[in-house]
Motif scaffolding. Sequence first.
Motif, PDB file in Angstrom:
ATOM      1  N   THR A  85     -36.783 -33.335 -51.637  1.00  0.00           N
ATOM      2  CA  THR A  85     -37.065 -32.594 -52.866  1.00  0.00           C
ATOM      3  C   THR A  85     -38.397 -33.021 -53.459  1.00  0.00           C
ATOM      4  O   THR A  85     -39.205 -32.189 -53.899  1.00  0.00           O
ATOM      5  N   GLN A  86     -38.638 -34.344 -53.462  1.00  0.00           N
ATOM      6  CA  GLN A  86     -39.891 -34.858 -53.992  1.00  0.00           C
ATOM      7  C   GLN A  86     -41.075 -34.380 -53.159  1.00  0.00           C
ATOM      8  O   GLN A  86     -42.127 -34.024 -53.699  1.00  0.00           O
ATOM      9  N   ALA A  87     -40.913 -34.353 -51.838  1.00  0.00           N
ATOM     10  CA  ALA A  87     -41.997 -33.893 -50.964  1.00  0.00           C
ATOM     11  C   ALA A  87     -42.329 -32.429 -51.242  1.00  0.00           C
ATOM     12  O   ALA A  87     -43.511 -32.047 -51.272  1.00  0.00           O
ATOM     13  N   THR A  90     -45.980 -28.403 -53.925  1.00  0.00           N
ATOM     14  CA  THR A  90     -46.298 -27.465 -55.003  1.00  0.00           C
ATOM     15  C   THR A  90     -47.481 -27.962 -55.830  1.00  0.00           C
ATOM     16  O   THR A  90     -48.407 -27.204 -56.145  1.00  0.00           O
ATOM     17  N   GLN A  91     -47.460 -29.254 -56.178  1.00  0.00           N
ATOM     18  CA  GLN A  91     -48.544 -29.827 -56.977  1.00  0.00           C
ATOM     19  C   GLN A  91     -49.850 -29.862 -56.189  1.00  0.00           C
ATOM     20  O   GLN A  91     -50.933 -29.630 -56.746  1.00  0.00           O
ATOM     21  N   LEU A 117     -53.673 -20.051 -53.018  1.00  0.00           N
ATOM     22  CA  LEU A 117     -52.547 -20.282 -52.122  1.00  0.00           C
ATOM     23  C   LEU A 117     -51.239 -20.316 -52.911  1.00  0.00           C
ATOM     24  O   LEU A 117     -51.230 -20.553 -54.121  1.00  0.00           O
ATOM     25  N   SER A 118     -50.142 -20.099 -52.212  1.00  0.00           N
ATOM     26  CA  SER A 118     -48.824 -20.181 -52.836  1.00  0.00           C
ATOM     27  C   SER A 118     -47.843 -20.830 -51.866  1.00  0.00           C
ATOM     28  O   SER A 118     -48.057 -20.814 -50.655  1.00  0.00           O
ATOM     29  N   LEU A 172     -47.495 -33.526 -45.786  1.00  0.00           N
ATOM     30  CA  LEU A 172     -46.273 -33.149 -46.499  1.00  0.00           C
ATOM     31  C   LEU A 172     -45.522 -32.037 -45.766  1.00  0.00           C
ATOM     32  O   LEU A 172     -44.285 -32.072 -45.662  1.00  0.00           O
ATOM     33  N   LEU A 173     -46.260 -31.071 -45.245  1.00  0.00           N
ATOM     34  CA  LEU A 173     -45.615 -29.976 -44.513  1.00  0.00           C
ATOM     35  C   LEU A 173     -44.948 -30.484 -43.246  1.00  0.00           C
ATOM     36  O   LEU A 173     -43.871 -30.003 -42.861  1.00  0.00           O
ATOM     37  N   ASP A 174     -45.563 -31.456 -42.589  1.00  0.00           N
ATOM     38  CA  ASP A 174     -44.939 -32.058 -41.406  1.00  0.00           C
ATOM     39  C   ASP A 174     -43.619 -32.727 -41.773  1.00  0.00           C
ATOM     40  O   ASP A 174     -42.617 -32.608 -41.059  1.00  0.00           O
TER      41      ASP A 174
END
Length: 468
Positions: A158-160, A165-166, A243-244, A270-272
């Motif tokens: 959840t934090q990742a 988002t940030q 981006l979104s 983060l995406l990884d």
Amino acid sequence: MSLFSALNTAANSLNVIQAGIQVVSDNMNNANSANRTKHTVSQTTDPLSGVSISQYSRSVDTALQAQLQGTTSENGMQQILSQYMSQVGNLLGNSTSSSASDSATPKLTQAFQDFTSALQNLSASPESTVAQSQVVQKAQALVQTVHTLSAGVDQMETQAKTDITQTVKSINSDLAQLDKLNSTIAQMKSSNQPTADFEDQRDATLADLSSMINIRTTTRDDGSIAVFTPTGATLVDGGATQLSYDGKVISGAGGADITAAISSGKLGGLLDLVSDSSPSPASGDPTTEVFRKLKSQLDAIAGALTGTTQAGQPTSITDAYNKASPTNDGELESGLFTGTDAGTLAVNKNLLNGTKTIKQSAVNAMVTAMTATGRTLVADGLTMNNVSYGGMADGVASNWSTVQSNVSTQATTTSSFMTSLQTRYSSSTGVNMDEEVANLQVLQRNYSATARVISVIGQMFDALAQTV
């Protein structure tokens, strides 16, 4: 040459010298700024009007700058991976100390050891109500440890996603800033105004952007910079893309999915971490699909506690308990552990509330089951053979400890290399105070000489005026 032409030529020279002095002074005043490049002003000579300002420029090593951008992206990725892998290590209870005396038993391994020890104590004193209670307590502690680890993984995931988002917001801010700087630079260049300060600001923004996402750039004829992903998706070019992130993919211009193009930078790392290619096999990269792998491994351990005996493997603890006989009055007949995964794993509620006790006939068989090797654990990202229940837990912790160590080493190496490149770039493009002092002295002498020429011309005009 007439006096008027001479005066005009001297005045032009004075303007050029003043511009040079201003540039050198700015260089010296900002020499310690990390983003400052050496600024210069060049001049042209005309037979009629003398010297004039040709253009303002700055010192840039484009090849080294491109290499530094790539390394900055890689460093951004390695740092965020190291940060999260450190959290994984802390969650599992792995020791991060280099001291052999400061070793730590991973939390789940310790829970298995405590439960096994409690069973062994009950086996030695089967009539002991204290020993009975200890087995139930340690079983519940084992279950609670699994729950805590599972919840911790969910929390990190959840934090990742929040961090993604940030990070996307920060990227969008940089893209908008780059577009604004592009417009300013293009307008000022068209009127031959100095743009070096704004170009330095743009480079600093590009460096910040590079730390979050891998990019490539190209310079347009008007002095603006176009920014793309490595696969060619436009980020900045006559406007800024925003981006979104919808919790799964990153979308760019027109809503196009550009997730696959983001292979480094903080966002890439983060995406990884959060990626999940289920039902396809998990990635062989240890730092990809991390949360998926952790969940799968915890689920596999929970399943080993509640599942039946697998072919060619020792009797499972569930079968060791359920198949033991006789079952005396007040004893739990079956189902010591219940549930199907890490989230639902539980100790039988009748043992917890005290309405049933552990079946004495099953104790020795459970001890044998808990200590027997020869078990296999198959989960996403990890396969173990010939291990005990405790060995499964220890293997999971050991695997992630190795990953954490490797990632930490890579992060340190990448950071050192980036620092080295930054030093090289600064040395080749930054301000050299000795050179600037020498340039300033030359300009000051030229200024004095030109001012003297203008003064002499003024005196000549005065003399002419007196003769008229």
